[in-house]
Design a protein around this motif. Structure first.
Motif, PDB file in Angstrom:
ATOM      1  N   THR A   1      10.363  37.539  21.655  1.00  0.00           N
ATOM      2  CA  THR A   1       9.173  37.751  22.642  1.00  0.00           C
ATOM      3  C   THR A   1       8.294  36.364  22.632  1.00  0.00           C
ATOM      4  O   THR A   1       7.999  35.789  23.845  1.00  0.00           O
ATOM      5  N   VAL A   2       8.204  35.725  21.702  1.00  0.00           N
ATOM      6  CA  VAL A   2       7.338  34.487  21.475  1.00  0.00           C
ATOM      7  C   VAL A   2       8.123  33.283  21.389  1.00  0.00           C
ATOM      8  O   VAL A   2       8.941  33.214  20.446  1.00  0.00           O
ATOM      9  N   LYS A   3       7.942  32.600  22.439  1.00  0.00           N
ATOM     10  CA  LYS A   3       8.770  31.505  22.870  1.00  0.00           C
ATOM     11  C   LYS A   3       8.155  30.072  22.163  1.00  0.00           C
ATOM     12  O   LYS A   3       6.653  29.925  22.105  1.00  0.00           O
ATOM     13  N   ALA A   4       8.655  29.177  22.237  1.00  0.00           N
ATOM     14  CA  ALA A   4       8.106  27.736  21.687  1.00  0.00           C
ATOM     15  C   ALA A   4       7.115  27.288  22.987  1.00  0.00           C
ATOM     16  O   ALA A   4       5.925  27.084  22.459  1.00  0.00           O
TER      17      ALA A   4
ATOM     18  N   VAL B   1       4.408  27.216  12.765  1.00  0.00           N
ATOM     19  CA  VAL B   1       4.799  28.447  13.070  1.00  0.00           C
ATOM     20  C   VAL B   1       6.489  28.447  13.089  1.00  0.00           C
ATOM     21  O   VAL B   1       6.972  27.368  13.728  1.00  0.00           O
ATOM     22  N   SER B   2       7.084  29.387  12.535  1.00  0.00           N
ATOM     23  CA  SER B   2       8.686  29.471  12.450  1.00  0.00           C
ATOM     24  C   SER B   2       8.737  30.517  13.543  1.00  0.00           C
ATOM     25  O   SER B   2       8.262  31.549  13.743  1.00  0.00           O
ATOM     26  N   ILE B   3       9.615  30.066  14.494  1.00  0.00           N
ATOM     27  CA  ILE B   3       9.958  31.056  15.693  1.00  0.00           C
ATOM     28  C   ILE B   3      11.122  31.587  15.554  1.00  0.00           C
ATOM     29  O   ILE B   3      11.476  32.738  16.514  1.00  0.00           O
TER      30      ILE B   3
ATOM     31  N   ALA C   1      -0.789  20.957  15.030  1.00  0.00           N
ATOM     32  CA  ALA C   1      -0.035  22.083  14.933  1.00  0.00           C
ATOM     33  C   ALA C   1       1.397  22.017  14.955  1.00  0.00           C
ATOM     34  O   ALA C   1       2.154  21.086  15.744  1.00  0.00           O
ATOM     35  N   LEU C   2       2.396  22.582  14.237  1.00  0.00           N
ATOM     36  CA  LEU C   2       3.767  22.367  14.213  1.00  0.00           C
ATOM     37  C   LEU C   2       4.588  23.737  14.505  1.00  0.00           C
ATOM     38  O   LEU C   2       4.143  24.824  14.027  1.00  0.00           O
ATOM     39  N   ILE C   3       5.358  23.531  15.419  1.00  0.00           N
ATOM     40  CA  ILE C   3       6.264  24.616  15.806  1.00  0.00           C
ATOM     41  C   ILE C   3       7.767  24.311  15.617  1.00  0.00           C
ATOM     42  O   ILE C   3       8.343  23.367  15.599  1.00  0.00           O
ATOM     43  N   SER C   4       8.552  25.255  14.688  1.00  0.00           N
ATOM     44  CA  SER C   4       9.757  24.954  14.485  1.00  0.00           C
ATOM     45  C   SER C   4      10.816  26.127  14.461  1.00  0.00           C
ATOM     46  O   SER C   4      10.615  27.259  14.115  1.00  0.00           O
ATOM     47  N   GLN C   5      12.078  26.008  15.043  1.00  0.00           N
ATOM     48  CA  GLN C   5      13.180  26.758  14.999  1.00  0.00           C
ATOM     49  C   GLN C   5      13.528  27.034  13.447  1.00  0.00           C
ATOM     50  O   GLN C   5      13.916  28.419  13.317  1.00  0.00           O
ATOM     51  N   SER C   6      13.494  26.256  12.752  1.00  0.00           N
ATOM     52  CA  SER C   6      13.945  26.373  11.365  1.00  0.00           C
ATOM     53  C   SER C   6      12.478  26.619  10.639  1.00  0.00           C
ATOM     54  O   SER C   6      11.598  25.883  10.546  1.00  0.00           O
ATOM     55  N   GLY C   7      12.755  27.872   9.802  1.00  0.00           N
ATOM     56  CA  GLY C   7      11.484  28.159   9.111  1.00  0.00           C
ATOM     57  C   GLY C   7      11.398  27.408   7.842  1.00  0.00           C
ATOM     58  O   GLY C   7      10.537  27.306   7.362  1.00  0.00           O
TER      59      GLY C   7
ATOM     60  N   ALA D   1       7.034  19.598  17.502  1.00  0.00           N
ATOM     61  CA  ALA D   1       7.899  20.724  17.585  1.00  0.00           C
ATOM     62  C   ALA D   1       9.329  20.176  17.255  1.00  0.00           C
ATOM     63  O   ALA D   1       9.695  19.197  17.660  1.00  0.00           O
ATOM     64  N   LEU D   2      10.255  20.844  16.513  1.00  0.00           N
ATOM     65  CA  LEU D   2      11.369  20.833  16.186  1.00  0.00           C
ATOM     66  C   LEU D   2      12.096  21.836  16.597  1.00  0.00           C
ATOM     67  O   LEU D   2      12.165  23.014  16.081  1.00  0.00           O
ATOM     68  N   LEU D   3      12.816  21.773  17.664  1.00  0.00           N
ATOM     69  CA  LEU D   3      13.565  22.825  18.426  1.00  0.00           C
ATOM     70  C   LEU D   3      15.023  22.543  18.771  1.00  0.00           C
ATOM     71  O   LEU D   3      15.379  21.085  19.020  1.00  0.00           O
ATOM     72  N   GLU D   4      15.764  23.556  19.023  1.00  0.00           N
ATOM     73  CA  GLU D   4      16.975  23.230  19.607  1.00  0.00           C
ATOM     74  C   GLU D   4      17.184  23.254  21.027  1.00  0.00           C
ATOM     75  O   GLU D   4      18.101  22.785  21.740  1.00  0.00           O
TER      76      GLU D   4
END
Length: 221
Positions: A192-195, A185-187, A158-164, A213-216
């Motif tokens: 409301t939905v946080k990483a 998931v692009s966040i 499963a992948l989570i990314s600030q960048s869509g 996860a790719l996050l700032e």
């Protein structure tokens, strides 16, 4: 966490603001139908009665039956009204592509804060705004605003990314390397939905073994 499970597993999706001239809408229709989404797809636009060969409803409230998720691609000024329409229709999950919120400054931040308060009052789980959506590979649900040319087999990552946009590159890498994915998931603005919410959701799911996860930054460690 049931709100996130519902967000990522909708049985029906409304594409709000969808037109045939929108590249976002073109990609969404292609992705949902091409990857094999089995739920209902509804189109909403106040100035069209038909788009993509499908009926187009003036508002969410004109859609017959229940709607689990609204994918919103309207202008910034119309976004708040769409949230109100979701509340009246009983839509509990919203993916908001619409930008023009806190990423543009103080006025946008105030608009976003007002929208968050209203979503909380209405019991709506909001992904975004300013996000491209998500891909649930396990259930073949691609509510994502860029064209996915090739399917990817379901897997356990499963992948989570600030960048869509990066989700598209992850998808292409997975195709090229034969790697199965569970979800991505692009966040966006994380209104409301946080990483951290998504990490918590994914580490509890039996079909996920790896979370990337790719996050700032982590707003709520």
């Amino acid at each position: 966490m049931s709100g996130l499970s519902s967000l990522l597993e909708p049985r029906s999706i409304a594409l709000v603001g969808a037109t045939e001239t929108s590249s976002w809408a073109q990609a969404l229709i292609s992705n949902l139908t091409g990857l094999g989404y089995e739920g209902a797809i509804h189109l909403v636009h106040p100035r069209h009665s038909e788009q993509f060969g499908r009926p187009c409803h003036p508002t969410l409230n004109d859609i017959p039956g229940e709607v689990d998720c609204a994918y919103v691609m309207t202008g910034t000024g119309a976004a708040q009204q769409v949230i109100e329409d979701c509340g009246r229709k009983g839509v509990r999950s919203v993916v908001m592509l619409t930008a023009g919120f806190k990423e543009v400054g103080k006025k946008g931040l105030e608009l976003e804060q007002d929208m968050v308060v209203r979503c909380q009052e209405l019991g709506i789980t909001l992904l975004g705004p300013n996000c491209l959506g998500f891909i649930n590979y396990t259930d073949r649900i691609a509510a994502y605003g860029l064209m996915l040319a090739s399917p990817v087999r379901a897997g356990v990552i499963a992948l989570i990314s600030q960048s869509g946009v990066m989700l598209l590159h992850f998808h292409r890498l997975a195709v090229a390397r034969g790697i199965g994915l569970a979800a991505s998931v692009s966040i966006g603005n994380e209104a409301t939905v946080k990483a951290s919410d998504l990490v918590e959701e994914f580490v509890q799911r039996e079909d996920v073994r790896v979370v990337g996860a790719l996050l700032e930054g982590i707003r709520d460690p």
